[in-house]
Scaffold this active site. Structure first.
Site, PDB file in Angstrom:
ATOM      1  N   VAL A 285     -48.013  54.159  18.629  1.00  0.00           N
ATOM      2  CA  VAL A 285     -47.664  54.466  20.019  1.00  0.00           C
ATOM      3  C   VAL A 285     -48.045  53.267  20.884  1.00  0.00           C
ATOM      4  O   VAL A 285     -48.806  52.393  20.455  1.00  0.00           O
ATOM      5  CB  VAL A 285     -48.407  55.725  20.538  1.00  0.00           C
ATOM      6  CG1 VAL A 285     -47.899  56.990  19.873  1.00  0.00           C
ATOM      7  CG2 VAL A 285     -49.910  55.586  20.354  1.00  0.00           C
TER       8      VAL A 285
ATOM      9  N   THR B 290     -58.514  56.340  27.369  1.00  0.00           N
ATOM     10  CA  THR B 290     -57.098  55.942  27.244  1.00  0.00           C
ATOM     11  C   THR B 290     -56.608  56.298  25.833  1.00  0.00           C
ATOM     12  O   THR B 290     -57.396  56.656  24.961  1.00  0.00           O
ATOM     13  CB  THR B 290     -56.895  54.411  27.458  1.00  0.00           C
ATOM     14  OG1 THR B 290     -57.708  53.712  26.518  1.00  0.00           O
ATOM     15  CG2 THR B 290     -57.266  53.979  28.863  1.00  0.00           C
TER      16      THR B 290
ATOM     17  N   LYS C 112     -60.155  49.144   8.537  1.00  0.00           N
ATOM     18  CA  LYS C 112     -59.729  50.552   8.467  1.00  0.00           C
ATOM     19  C   LYS C 112     -60.029  51.145   7.089  1.00  0.00           C
ATOM     20  O   LYS C 112     -60.335  52.323   6.970  1.00  0.00           O
ATOM     21  CB  LYS C 112     -58.234  50.678   8.777  1.00  0.00           C
ATOM     22  CG  LYS C 112     -57.875  50.398  10.236  1.00  0.00           C
ATOM     23  CD  LYS C 112     -58.457  51.433  11.180  1.00  0.00           C
ATOM     24  CE  LYS C 112     -57.977  51.277  12.604  1.00  0.00           C
ATOM     25  NZ  LYS C 112     -58.734  52.113  13.552  1.00  0.00           N
TER      26      LYS C 112
ATOM     27  N   ALA D 289     -70.433  51.924  23.711  1.00  0.00           N
ATOM     28  CA  ALA D 289     -70.703  52.967  22.711  1.00  0.00           C
ATOM     29  C   ALA D 289     -71.451  52.431  21.496  1.00  0.00           C
ATOM     30  O   ALA D 289     -72.066  53.202  20.755  1.00  0.00           O
ATOM     31  CB  ALA D 289     -69.390  53.596  22.254  1.00  0.00           C
TER      32      ALA D 289
ATOM     33  N   TYR E 128     -51.292  43.556   9.546  1.00  0.00           N
ATOM     34  CA  TYR E 128     -52.076  44.759   9.885  1.00  0.00           C
ATOM     35  C   TYR E 128     -52.818  45.319   8.666  1.00  0.00           C
ATOM     36  O   TYR E 128     -54.008  45.107   8.499  1.00  0.00           O
ATOM     37  CB  TYR E 128     -51.181  45.835  10.544  1.00  0.00           C
ATOM     38  CG  TYR E 128     -52.053  46.902  11.151  1.00  0.00           C
ATOM     39  CD1 TYR E 128     -52.498  46.805  12.463  1.00  0.00           C
ATOM     40  CD2 TYR E 128     -52.522  47.969  10.378  1.00  0.00           C
ATOM     41  CE1 TYR E 128     -53.369  47.743  12.999  1.00  0.00           C
ATOM     42  CE2 TYR E 128     -53.400  48.910  10.905  1.00  0.00           C
ATOM     43  CZ  TYR E 128     -53.812  48.797  12.206  1.00  0.00           C
ATOM     44  OH  TYR E 128     -54.688  49.717  12.722  1.00  0.00           O
TER      45      TYR E 128
HETATM   46  P1  NAD Z   1     -56.960  52.316  23.512  1.00  0.00           P
HETATM   47  O1  NAD Z   1     -57.068  50.855  23.783  1.00  0.00           O
HETATM   48  O2  NAD Z   1     -55.957  53.109  24.276  1.00  0.00           O
HETATM   49  O3  NAD Z   1     -58.378  53.051  23.745  1.00  0.00           O
HETATM   50  C1  NAD Z   1     -59.594  52.488  23.369  1.00  0.00           C
HETATM   51  C2  NAD Z   1     -60.745  53.302  23.922  1.00  0.00           C
HETATM   52  O4  NAD Z   1     -61.971  52.706  23.475  1.00  0.00           O
HETATM   53  C3  NAD Z   1     -60.838  53.324  25.460  1.00  0.00           C
HETATM   54  O5  NAD Z   1     -61.283  54.591  25.881  1.00  0.00           O
HETATM   55  C4  NAD Z   1     -61.919  52.287  25.775  1.00  0.00           C
HETATM   56  O6  NAD Z   1     -62.613  52.495  27.006  1.00  0.00           O
HETATM   57  C5  NAD Z   1     -62.840  52.527  24.589  1.00  0.00           C
HETATM   58  N1  NAD Z   1     -63.739  51.409  24.293  1.00  0.00           N
HETATM   59  C6  NAD Z   1     -63.433  50.132  23.933  1.00  0.00           C
HETATM   60  N2  NAD Z   1     -64.579  49.433  23.706  1.00  0.00           N
HETATM   61  C7  NAD Z   1     -65.609  50.290  23.939  1.00  0.00           C
HETATM   62  C8  NAD Z   1     -67.018  50.188  23.860  1.00  0.00           C
HETATM   63  N3  NAD Z   1     -67.625  49.049  23.489  1.00  0.00           N
HETATM   64  N4  NAD Z   1     -67.764  51.260  24.205  1.00  0.00           N
HETATM   65  C9  NAD Z   1     -67.184  52.435  24.601  1.00  0.00           C
HETATM   66  N5  NAD Z   1     -65.857  52.596  24.653  1.00  0.00           N
HETATM   67  C10 NAD Z   1     -65.071  51.555  24.320  1.00  0.00           C
HETATM   68  O7  NAD Z   1     -56.756  52.453  21.946  1.00  0.00           O
HETATM   69  P2  NAD Z   1     -55.869  53.392  20.986  1.00  0.00           P
HETATM   70  O8  NAD Z   1     -54.633  52.658  20.625  1.00  0.00           O
HETATM   71  O9  NAD Z   1     -55.802  54.781  21.482  1.00  0.00           O
HETATM   72  O10 NAD Z   1     -56.789  53.337  19.676  1.00  0.00           O
HETATM   73  C11 NAD Z   1     -57.770  54.311  19.389  1.00  0.00           C
HETATM   74  C12 NAD Z   1     -57.869  54.471  17.882  1.00  0.00           C
HETATM   75  O11 NAD Z   1     -56.597  54.962  17.397  1.00  0.00           O
HETATM   76  C13 NAD Z   1     -58.126  53.142  17.151  1.00  0.00           C
HETATM   77  O12 NAD Z   1     -58.955  53.393  16.048  1.00  0.00           O
HETATM   78  C14 NAD Z   1     -56.736  52.749  16.656  1.00  0.00           C
HETATM   79  O13 NAD Z   1     -56.756  51.918  15.526  1.00  0.00           O
HETATM   80  C15 NAD Z   1     -56.171  54.121  16.327  1.00  0.00           C
HETATM   81  N6  NAD Z   1     -54.702  54.166  16.217  1.00  0.00           N
HETATM   82  C16 NAD Z   1     -53.909  53.641  17.203  1.00  0.00           C
HETATM   83  C17 NAD Z   1     -52.525  53.648  17.039  1.00  0.00           C
HETATM   84  C18 NAD Z   1     -51.607  53.058  18.077  1.00  0.00           C
HETATM   85  O14 NAD Z   1     -50.416  52.870  17.783  1.00  0.00           O
HETATM   86  N7  NAD Z   1     -52.086  52.789  19.277  1.00  0.00           N
HETATM   87  C19 NAD Z   1     -51.946  54.221  15.885  1.00  0.00           C
HETATM   88  C20 NAD Z   1     -52.795  54.798  14.930  1.00  0.00           C
HETATM   89  C21 NAD Z   1     -54.171  54.753  15.097  1.00  0.00           C
END
Ligand code: NAD
Length: 396
Positions: free
Chosen positions: A275, A53, A245, A114, A236
């Site tokens: 996002v 995701t 972070k 993971a 945050y």
């Molecule tokens: P998300 O919730 O859409 O995706 C998380 C993913 O991690 C999924 O594929 C889930 O299956 C996997 N996951 C969770 N626990 C797990 C585990 N124990 N083992 C294996 N897989 C596991 O999250 P996202 O918002 O896309 O965030 C991903 C990264 O991007 C994070 O580091 C987040 O801080 C960063 N980020 C997000 C945003 C935002 O606005 N969403 C902005 C900047 C950075």
């Protein structure tokens, strides 16, 4: 399990089901963007941790469909059971597998924790058997908890550090603007969140690949971070998650020194734009900020989703002969458009003004809610939500 009519079960930022056809359509739309924007070849093997995701899914799609890479993803999703459909991430990955097969590409998934040694070993075994050395490792985990090899459990919390903090939020059930107070984190909570969302596990993955001679000569790795606006800083960036972070960012520097000395590779953190994802919906203040930000960025033609961001990351930074452009802290900044002073000043002004009565006028709340439903495959154009659909999908 037979075909069923699937109606959304969503309350606030919790969704307990997903629509397989809507999720599949989302994946196809992302694949189209990747294929229209990227060259189709250029990387041999990609490993994505958190691949089902959000940013990780887009990273896996860009690797496989945008650069022709054999792609191994690791995620933690719920398959369907006798009486319950699968999670959105499961359906996403099932469609990515199906499309890859249809196009003669290689996309595999390991579904499990993971953080665990067992899943790392499974990944090593799969890479040795069917892939080869890794060119790019993307670390995109957003996890609420981590269990250590000895059974210790660390939970991640979203709290301010140093003092309690009151902040504006939007109640995702009622759409009301509310002032909420968040207690300050304990030292234990700060340390536990760092164990879940800091850089230790990312470094473990790199070490595991290195120990098994699975790093290609110019291996690159990236993990994702966020900084965000003044309005969410207490919760945050200066809170427990921001502290983790910072650790992730420091880990990038250490890995980068090691990789660029031993190989011709490197490690970076990419600071991405806000996002709508499952992870961001749960962060206090962030849905309100995103609702305002989307309105401001859409009005200026600057709006991007995860796939547009990752296309930029790969094309302009990671998959090029040059070294990625970074800020003074060594970070790639995909949040450049979000953080322009003009956008931030406009968002700030709206943030101060917004009340429950003015949500419809000042926020793209409709856009936020639609994006949130779409994560789970609902509200997607072209899907007949009254038609029964097979809810059991294989990762074949
Ligand atoms: P998300 O919730 O859409 O995706 C998380 C993913 O991690 C999924 O594929 C889930 O299956 C996997 N996951 C969770 N626990 C797990 C585990 N124990 N083992 C294996 N897989 C596991 O999250 P996202 O918002 O896309 O965030 C991903 C990264 O991007 C994070 O580091 C987040 O801080 C960063 N980020 C997000 C945003 C935002 O606005 N969403 C902005 C900047 C950075």
């Amino acid at each position: 399990m037979s075909a069923q009519v699937v109606k959304p079960r969503i309350r606030g930022f919790i969704a307990t089901n997903a629509h397989p056809d809507g999720c599949a359509a989302n994946v196809r739309a992302q694949v189209e963007v990747a294929q229209a924007s990227l060259p189709g070849t250029g990387i041999d093997n990609v490993l994505v941790i958190g691949s089902s995701t959000g940013y990780g899914l887009s990273s896996a799609i860009c690797g496989c469909f945008g650069y022709g890479a054999s792609t191994l993803g690791v995620c933690f999703e719920r398959p369907s059971t006798e009486d319950k459909g699968a999670s959105a991430g499961w359906y996403n990955v099932a469609e990515a597998h199906r499309l890859a097969r249809e196009q003669g590409r290689s996309f595999e998934t390991i579904n499990g924790d993971a953080f665990s040694e067992e899943i790392k070993q499974q990944a090593v075994d799969a890479l040795k058997a069917r892939f080869g050395k890794i060119d790019l490792l993307v670390y995109s985990l957003a996890a609420p908890r981590r269990q250590g090899a000895d059974g210790t459990v660390w939970n991640s919390v979203l709290k301010p550090i140093g003092s309690s903090h009151s902040a504006k939020t939007i109640n995702l059930r009622s759409g009301a603007i509310e002032e909420r107070t968040f207690d300050q984190a304990t030292d234990q909570e700060i340390a536990d969140t760092l164990m879940v969302m800091g850089g230790e596990d990312w470094a473990d993955w790199v070490e595991t690949l290195r120990d098994n001679d699975l790093l290609a000569d110019s291996f690159r790795t990236v993990a994702y971070s966020y900084i965000g606006p003044q309005a969410t800083q207490a919760i945050y960036r200066f809170g427990t998650i921001g502290h983790a972070k910072e650790h992730l960012e420091a880990t990038a520097q250490t890995l980068n020194e090691r990789l660029s000395a031993d190989l011709r590779g490197g490690a970076w953190v990419s600071v991405n734009k806000a996002v709508v994802t499952q992870a961001s919906a749960a962060i206090p203040g962030v849905p309100l900020y995103i609702g305002i930000l989307f309105k401001v960025m859409k009005e200026r033609g600057l709006h991007e989703g995860t796939i547009e961001q990752i296309v930029r990351l790969y094309r302009d930074h990671l998959i090029s002969d040059g070294v990625p452009a970074t800020d003074d802290g060594g970070r790639i900044r995909l949040d450049d458009l979000e953080m322009t002073p003009e956008v931030q000043a406009t968002v700030d002004g709206i943030w101060n003004e917004v009340t429950t009565e003015r949500v419809g006028e000042l926020l793209d709340y409709e856009g936020y809610q639609r994006d949130f439903r779409q994560i789970f495959g609902f509200d997607v154009n072209g899907i007949d939500y009254d038609a029964p659909t097979e809810v059991h999908r294989e990762l074949s």
